[in-house]
Write an enzyme that holds these catalytic residues in place. Sequence first.
Site, PDB file in Angstrom:
ATOM      1  N   ARG A 124       0.819  -1.217   0.000  1.00  0.00           N
ATOM      2  CA  ARG A 124       0.000   0.000   0.000  1.00  0.00           C
ATOM      3  C   ARG A 124       0.855   1.271   0.000  1.00  0.00           C
ATOM      4  O   ARG A 124       0.507   2.276   0.620  1.00  0.00           O
ATOM      5  CB  ARG A 124      -0.945   0.042   1.213  1.00  0.00           C
ATOM      6  CG  ARG A 124      -2.032  -1.021   1.227  1.00  0.00           C
ATOM      7  CD  ARG A 124      -3.041  -0.774   0.114  1.00  0.00           C
ATOM      8  NE  ARG A 124      -4.226  -1.594   0.253  1.00  0.00           N
ATOM      9  CZ  ARG A 124      -4.352  -2.833  -0.226  1.00  0.00           C
ATOM     10  NH1 ARG A 124      -3.351  -3.399  -0.865  1.00  0.00           N
ATOM     11  NH2 ARG A 124      -5.488  -3.497  -0.084  1.00  0.00           N
ATOM     12  N   SER A 173     -11.017  -0.720   2.569  1.00  0.00           N
ATOM     13  CA  SER A 173     -10.322  -0.850   3.860  1.00  0.00           C
ATOM     14  C   SER A 173      -9.983   0.540   4.386  1.00  0.00           C
ATOM     15  O   SER A 173      -9.349   1.323   3.684  1.00  0.00           O
ATOM     16  CB  SER A 173      -9.025  -1.622   3.700  1.00  0.00           C
ATOM     17  OG  SER A 173      -9.277  -2.905   3.194  1.00  0.00           O
ATOM     18  N   GLU A 214      -6.015   4.577   5.819  1.00  0.00           N
ATOM     19  CA  GLU A 214      -5.607   4.362   4.422  1.00  0.00           C
ATOM     20  C   GLU A 214      -6.052   5.481   3.469  1.00  0.00           C
ATOM     21  O   GLU A 214      -5.246   5.962   2.673  1.00  0.00           O
ATOM     22  CB  GLU A 214      -6.127   3.006   3.940  1.00  0.00           C
ATOM     23  CG  GLU A 214      -5.723   2.750   2.505  1.00  0.00           C
ATOM     24  CD  GLU A 214      -5.894   1.308   2.077  1.00  0.00           C
ATOM     25  OE1 GLU A 214      -5.090   0.489   2.512  1.00  0.00           O
ATOM     26  OE2 GLU A 214      -6.816   1.019   1.313  1.00  0.00           O
TER      27      GLU A 214
HETATM   28  N1  EPU Z   1     -11.292 -10.760   9.470  1.00  0.00           N
HETATM   29  C1  EPU Z   1     -12.121 -10.930  10.541  1.00  0.00           C
HETATM   30  N2  EPU Z   1     -13.152 -10.048  10.709  1.00  0.00           N
HETATM   31  C2  EPU Z   1     -13.367  -9.021   9.868  1.00  0.00           C
HETATM   32  C3  EPU Z   1     -12.515  -8.838   8.772  1.00  0.00           C
HETATM   33  C4  EPU Z   1     -11.466  -9.731   8.591  1.00  0.00           C
HETATM   34  O1  EPU Z   1     -11.936 -11.840  11.346  1.00  0.00           O
HETATM   35  O2  EPU Z   1     -14.318  -8.284  10.094  1.00  0.00           O
HETATM   36  C5  EPU Z   1     -10.223 -11.737   9.240  1.00  0.00           C
HETATM   37  C6  EPU Z   1     -10.569 -12.661   8.052  1.00  0.00           C
HETATM   38  O3  EPU Z   1     -11.336 -13.744   8.442  1.00  0.00           O
HETATM   39  C7  EPU Z   1      -9.197 -13.067   7.588  1.00  0.00           C
HETATM   40  C8  EPU Z   1      -8.350 -11.834   7.867  1.00  0.00           C
HETATM   41  O4  EPU Z   1      -9.039 -11.088   8.864  1.00  0.00           O
HETATM   42  O5  EPU Z   1      -8.702 -14.124   8.375  1.00  0.00           O
HETATM   43  C9  EPU Z   1      -8.110 -10.977   6.626  1.00  0.00           C
HETATM   44  O6  EPU Z   1      -9.363 -10.563   6.085  1.00  0.00           O
HETATM   45  P1  EPU Z   1      -9.595 -10.350   4.506  1.00  0.00           P
HETATM   46  O7  EPU Z   1      -9.147 -11.554   3.762  1.00  0.00           O
HETATM   47  O8  EPU Z   1     -10.994  -9.888   4.325  1.00  0.00           O
HETATM   48  O9  EPU Z   1      -8.574  -9.212   4.102  1.00  0.00           O
HETATM   49  P2  EPU Z   1      -8.185  -7.832   4.804  1.00  0.00           P
HETATM   50  O10 EPU Z   1      -6.808  -7.976   5.365  1.00  0.00           O
HETATM   51  O11 EPU Z   1      -9.249  -7.361   5.703  1.00  0.00           O
HETATM   52  C10 EPU Z   1      -6.994  -6.933   2.651  1.00  0.00           C
HETATM   53  C11 EPU Z   1      -6.975  -5.681   1.840  1.00  0.00           C
HETATM   54  C12 EPU Z   1      -8.230  -5.606   0.972  1.00  0.00           C
HETATM   55  C13 EPU Z   1      -8.244  -6.811   0.050  1.00  0.00           C
HETATM   56  C14 EPU Z   1      -8.239  -8.084   0.911  1.00  0.00           C
HETATM   57  C15 EPU Z   1      -8.147  -9.346   0.099  1.00  0.00           C
HETATM   58  C16 EPU Z   1      -5.734  -4.044   3.146  1.00  0.00           C
HETATM   59  C17 EPU Z   1      -5.792  -2.820   3.984  1.00  0.00           C
HETATM   60  N3  EPU Z   1      -6.907  -4.518   2.704  1.00  0.00           N
HETATM   61  O12 EPU Z   1      -8.108  -6.851   3.526  1.00  0.00           O
HETATM   62  O13 EPU Z   1      -8.142  -4.421   0.186  1.00  0.00           O
HETATM   63  O14 EPU Z   1      -9.396  -6.811  -0.780  1.00  0.00           O
HETATM   64  O15 EPU Z   1      -7.069  -8.065   1.786  1.00  0.00           O
HETATM   65  O16 EPU Z   1      -6.864  -9.498  -0.388  1.00  0.00           O
HETATM   66  O17 EPU Z   1      -4.652  -4.567   2.885  1.00  0.00           O
HETATM   67  C18 EPU Z   1      -8.771  -2.094   0.163  1.00  0.00           C
HETATM   68  O18 EPU Z   1      -7.567  -1.829   0.189  1.00  0.00           O
HETATM   69  O19 EPU Z   1      -9.650  -1.193   0.134  1.00  0.00           O
HETATM   70  C19 EPU Z   1      -9.193  -3.494   0.195  1.00  0.00           C
HETATM   71  C20 EPU Z   1     -10.472  -3.858   0.235  1.00  0.00           C
END
Ligand code: EPU
Length: 345
Positions: A165, A240, A336
């Site tokens: 990012r 995010s 972000e």
């Molecule tokens: N999780 C929870 N509860 C929640 C959200 C997430 O327990 O409410 C857990 C999920 O179960 C999983 C972990 O946290 O074990 C990661 O969650 P997720 O796969 O949804 O990804 P994220 O880390 O929340 C990042 C990116 C997203 C991208 C996803 C998929 C960042 C800041 N965000 O989200 O990007 O779509 O991975 O790769 O790195 C964005 O930048 O706007 C965005 C949506």
Amino acid sequence: MLKLRHQVSLQSHNSLAIDELAEHWVTVDTVAELQAALALAAQNDWPVTLLGGGSNLLLCGPVPGLVIGLALRGRRLLQRSNAEALIEAEAGENWHQLVNWTLDLGLAGLENLSLIPGTVGAAPVQNIGAYGVELEQCLDSLDAFDRAEGRVVSLQAAECQFAYRDSLFKRSPGRYVILRVRMRLWPQAVAPLHIDYAPLARAWRATGLTRPDARVVSELVCQIRRSRLPDPAVLPNAGSFFHNPIVSASQAQRLLEQYPAMAHYPQADGRVKLAAGWLIDQAGWKGYRAGPVGVHAEQALVLVNHGGAKGRDILHLASQIQADIRQRYGLTLHIEPQQVGTAQP
Ligand code: EPU
């Protein structure tokens, strides 16, 4: 000829749908228009704000000076062989439409980045990433207008200082206006598909397919995103809202002793990326609502505008979450979206 407008509402130009005014507004379709708009701002001593799709933007108040909407359009296939292809797209193109166009050409590489809101020009700024792929893996080079030098420069991917990012464009805010981006892709038959990210791997297995197929991966990514991330057209949001924190291995270990179920992803450099969404969710914020703002019920990393929110409402909720996460886990969450506009009391 520039069409300058004054006191223009930016509500339809930011995916959080915050209603703030741009003091002056102009849309530019060409590099010449961009240069004319920058010259006009310099003559009048107006600060300049550049706007793509507004999907990673937090308007904190009215925006003084000139807001330039980047609307350069066009996309083309520059080279294609049996081993690889090179495409080019102008900054104002819609990102997801570009991904679909490459898939229609039988080219793979961008499928994991399907359905990310925003424009092509904004993609390198935060090195967009999702489901195990980051833009830097496909980006070949780009052209940008360098405001410090007053000329168009070409930058190779290695010069863009990409990280999670992060990029040169974030580190030198306002200096570069990205004009067009070139990406190196693969014909479907020789494409290295990335289907390791757990939810994607599960969805892939469920299809029963044995041969990787970039179009199917794209459809699965779209399904996963639609099930977890709110559509900004229905429930305004900026994706995010916080970065996932990256901590030392020893700090991750200490937290894992206390929270064995904590989501964590070891990085190539030995550090560990934590899931801010998991931390916020565990802290009980998922689905929380305070007046016009809230935390999304399916994804705790996404703050939403239920209607009529101002930037200060979003920032107030964000600072409550940040303070709670600091107190519980000793971690600092960084916001972000880019914050723009003069904060109102
Ligand atoms: N999780 C929870 N509860 C929640 C959200 C997430 O327990 O409410 C857990 C999920 O179960 C999983 C972990 O946290 O074990 C990661 O969650 P997720 O796969 O949804 O990804 P994220 O880390 O929340 C990042 C990116 C997203 C991208 C996803 C998929 C960042 C800041 N965000 O989200 O990007 O779509 O991975 O790769 O790195 C964005 O930048 O706007 C965005 C949506």
